[in-house]
Design an enzyme around this catalytic site. Structure first.
Site, PDB file in Angstrom:
ATOM      1  N   LEU A  38       1.774  -0.399  -1.473  1.00  0.00           N
ATOM      2  CA  LEU A  38       0.761  -0.365  -0.709  1.00  0.00           C
ATOM      3  C   LEU A  38      -0.624  -0.859  -0.601  1.00  0.00           C
ATOM      4  O   LEU A  38      -1.307  -0.597  -1.502  1.00  0.00           O
ATOM      5  CB  LEU A  38       0.424   1.039  -0.308  1.00  0.00           C
ATOM      6  CG  LEU A  38       1.220   2.421   0.390  1.00  0.00           C
ATOM      7  CD1 LEU A  38       0.624   3.786   0.566  1.00  0.00           C
ATOM      8  CD2 LEU A  38       1.862   1.560   1.534  1.00  0.00           C
ATOM      9  N   ASP A  39      -0.954  -1.781   0.685  1.00  0.00           N
ATOM     10  CA  ASP A  39      -2.393  -2.341   0.597  1.00  0.00           C
ATOM     11  C   ASP A  39      -2.889  -1.108  -0.474  1.00  0.00           C
ATOM     12  O   ASP A  39      -3.603  -0.064   0.202  1.00  0.00           O
ATOM     13  CB  ASP A  39      -2.929  -3.408   1.311  1.00  0.00           C
ATOM     14  CG  ASP A  39      -1.887  -4.192   2.247  1.00  0.00           C
ATOM     15  OD1 ASP A  39      -0.898  -4.605   0.565  1.00  0.00           O
ATOM     16  OD2 ASP A  39      -1.323  -4.610   2.980  1.00  0.00           O
ATOM     17  N   THR A  40      -4.337  -1.748  -0.840  1.00  0.00           N
ATOM     18  CA  THR A  40      -5.758  -1.600  -0.899  1.00  0.00           C
ATOM     19  C   THR A  40      -6.076  -0.327  -0.030  1.00  0.00           C
ATOM     20  O   THR A  40      -6.369   0.631   0.322  1.00  0.00           O
ATOM     21  CB  THR A  40      -6.931  -1.723  -2.601  1.00  0.00           C
ATOM     22  OG1 THR A  40      -6.020  -2.559  -2.866  1.00  0.00           O
ATOM     23  CG2 THR A  40      -7.652  -0.872  -2.249  1.00  0.00           C
TER      24      THR A  40
END
Length: 248
Positions: free
Chosen positions: A110-112
């Site tokens: 997942l993106d930060t």
């Protein structure tokens, strides 16, 4: 599946060990014809099985084999990097696994800036299949986006749009709510291209302000708090195994 005189483990014992029911209640399930082994209904209480290789179902739900592997779900907070270590000393998933003795790795990323469900495991084959787009495991996201999303835009997304790296067509999309300057949209996709939800909503003029993954196949975020983790249930793991076995 083995006969009554062969080696193996009694079916009711396997069901009880899997947490399906007590030994006696498992016997009742068998006698009622609610248990299948390798596609055949079993009603004999003396039936012995190999839980490692036989495919066992109760009321159609797959019972995972006993395993030394671990299958864990975490509600990843925003700002946490989807890695186990980071050269920039940012918070990582390993910060939430201090109490675990097994070595786990994440399935996909997942993106930060994205929060929500990630599955962690030490089962390499399971991780590969779960992450690979050919197995079409659906992933559901809740996106808060800028602006009021029109029904025409939702219909456009349902029909599919084309990004720089190819077409995107959500498995499902629903406009949950709108306000003066923002909307809440729920999307389900079976692919995991980089920043796919953010790029898709950018493409139709509604940049994502906040994004959370709320489901992976049968696994739901539910009441799992941000930063918490739990083991997958027997039912969740069984359904995931079914999903990824269909792509073999």
């Amino acid at each position: 599946m083995r006969s009554m005189n062969d080696e193996g483990i009694r079916l009711q014992k396997v069901l009880a060990a899997a947490g399906i029911a007590s030994r006696r209640a498992s016997e009742n399930l068998i006698m009622a014809g609610r248990v299948e082994v390798n596609g055949a209904v079993v009603t004999e209480l003396g039936t012995r099985v190999d839980p490692e290789t036989d495919l066992i179902r109760v009321d159609g739900a797959r019972i995972p084999p006993p395993s030394r592997h671990a299958y864990v779900v975490i509600n990843k907070p925003r700002g946490v990097v989807s890695t186990m270590d980071d050269p920039e000393a940012r918070r990582t998933l390993s910060d939430y696994l201090a109490d675990r003795t097994d070595r786990l790795f994440h399935v996909g990323r997942l993106d930060t800036d994205t929060e929500g469900l990630l599955i962690l495991t030490n089962d390499g084959d399971f991780a590969h299949k779960l992450a690979h787009p050919s197995f079409r495991v659906p992933k559901t996201y809740l996106a808060e986006v800028a602006g009021v999303v029109s029904r025409e835009t939702i219909q456009r997304l349902r029909q599919g749009v084309t990004l720089d790296d190819g077409p995107v067509k959500p498995d499902s999309i629903k406009l949950v709510s709108t306000a003066e300057d923002r909307s809440l949209v729920r999307l389900t996709l079976h692919e995991g291209r980089n920043r796919i939800v953010r790029r898709t909503m950018d493409h139709v003029g509604h940049p994502v302000r906040r994004l959370s993954r709320i489901a992976i196949g049968p696994v739901r975020l539910g009441q799992l708090k941000v930063g918490e983790l739990r083991d997958l249930t027997t039912a969740e793991l069984g359904e995931l195994l079914d999903l990824i076995s269909r792509g073999d």
